[in-house]
Design an enzyme around this catalytic site. Sequence first.
Site, PDB file in Angstrom:
ATOM      1  N   TYR A 118      -2.288  -0.069  10.095  1.00  0.00           N
ATOM      2  CA  TYR A 118      -2.464  -0.646   8.760  1.00  0.00           C
ATOM      3  C   TYR A 118      -1.168  -0.522   7.956  1.00  0.00           C
ATOM      4  O   TYR A 118      -0.681  -1.492   7.363  1.00  0.00           O
ATOM      5  CB  TYR A 118      -3.608   0.049   8.035  1.00  0.00           C
ATOM      6  CG  TYR A 118      -3.707  -0.302   6.568  1.00  0.00           C
ATOM      7  CD1 TYR A 118      -4.055  -1.585   6.163  1.00  0.00           C
ATOM      8  CD2 TYR A 118      -3.435   0.649   5.586  1.00  0.00           C
ATOM      9  CE1 TYR A 118      -4.131  -1.915   4.815  1.00  0.00           C
ATOM     10  CE2 TYR A 118      -3.513   0.333   4.252  1.00  0.00           C
ATOM     11  CZ  TYR A 118      -3.860  -0.946   3.870  1.00  0.00           C
ATOM     12  OH  TYR A 118      -3.926  -1.264   2.530  1.00  0.00           O
ATOM     13  N   SER A 149       0.826  -1.204   0.000  1.00  0.00           N
ATOM     14  CA  SER A 149       0.000   0.000   0.000  1.00  0.00           C
ATOM     15  C   SER A 149       0.860   1.253   0.000  1.00  0.00           C
ATOM     16  O   SER A 149       1.966   1.262   0.555  1.00  0.00           O
ATOM     17  CB  SER A 149      -0.900   0.009   1.242  1.00  0.00           C
ATOM     18  OG  SER A 149      -1.525   1.257   1.424  1.00  0.00           O
TER      19      SER A 149
END
Length: 326
Positions: free
Chosen positions: A154, A129
Site C-alpha cells: 500500500y 498517505s
Amino acid sequence: MAVLVTGVAGFIGFHVGVALARAGERVLGVDNLSPYYDVRLKEARLAELRTLPGFAFESLDIAERGALAKLLAQHRDIDRVVHLAAQAGVRYSLIEPRAYASANLAGHLEVLEACRGIAGLKHLVYASSSSVYGGNTKLPFSETDSVDTPQSLYAATKKADELMSHCYAHLFRIRATGLRFFTVYGPWGRPDMAAWLFTAAILGGEPIKLFNHGKMQRDFTYIDDVVAGVLACLAKPPTDTGVEPPHRIYNLGNHRSEELERFVGVLERALGLAARRELVPMQPGDVPATYADIAAASRDFGFQPKTTIDEGLPKFVAWYRGYHGV
C-alpha cells in the site's frame, strides 16, 4: 465551473463532496462502490450527497482504461480534480496485492491521463498517505524526509502515485498537489479503522486487539480538519514558473502523536464502558508511530487542525450510535 471528486462514496471523499456542494460548487462524484467493506455504508453516504444541490454521481471504475477521460469529455465544466479513490488499508495489501496495483497504480495513471484532456485544468489534488514514511524513525515526519523504505505494498503504491504525479507535472505542466493523510477518523468513517473496530468491540463486549502490545502511537486527525485542509489546498494550486514541475507534497495531520492506550481511554469514557484489551505483536506492514510535521501546509495554505481526540472521538461515537440505532 465544477469539481470532480473520485472515491466520493468513500469516507474522505464523501465529506469533501459535502463540503464542496455546501460551498456552492458543482460536484461530479465518481465511485465504483468496491466491496472492500460494507457497500451499504457507501450507499448511505451517497444518499446523503444526492440531497445536495449541484451534486451529480456517476458509477465508474477509474482503473478502466479511458473510462474517466470519456466521462470528462462529457463534462467540459470540470476545472479542478480531487482524486481520493484508492484501495485503502495496509493489512489488506498482504492479502489482495493486485487490488492495489489496479486501483492505486492503474487508477492513478488514468486520472493523470484524464487531467491531460481537461482544458484549463486549475489543480489536481490527490490523496497520498503517511504510510509512505515507512521505516523512518525520526519524528515528526517531514515532507523533506526520505521515503524510500516502504513497509507495505500500500505504501509503495502511494509513493509511486507521488512519482507519477511529479512526472506528469514535469512533462505536461499539470499543477498537482499530493496530501499525505495521517490516520483520519470521524463520523461516516471506515469499518476497518481503529475508531470503528474498537467501538464495535466494546459495545459488543468483545476484546480489542492492541498491536505492538499496546505501544503504538498515531497522529489521529479528525475528518473536519482534513476537509478544511483539502479545500484550502485546492484553492491554492502550485505556481508554474516553467522551470520546476508544478507539483507539491504536504502532510495533513493533527501534529500530535497519541498513545493507543490513551485513544482507548477516551473511547471508554465516550461509551461509558470498559474495554477488554488483548495485547498482540506488531502486524506485518505496520509501523510503531506516526507524527506529522505540518509547518509547510500551515505556511502555504493556512492548515491549522483544531480537534483533539477528546473532542473528536465522542462525535464519532454519537454518530456510530445513531447510524446503528444503538
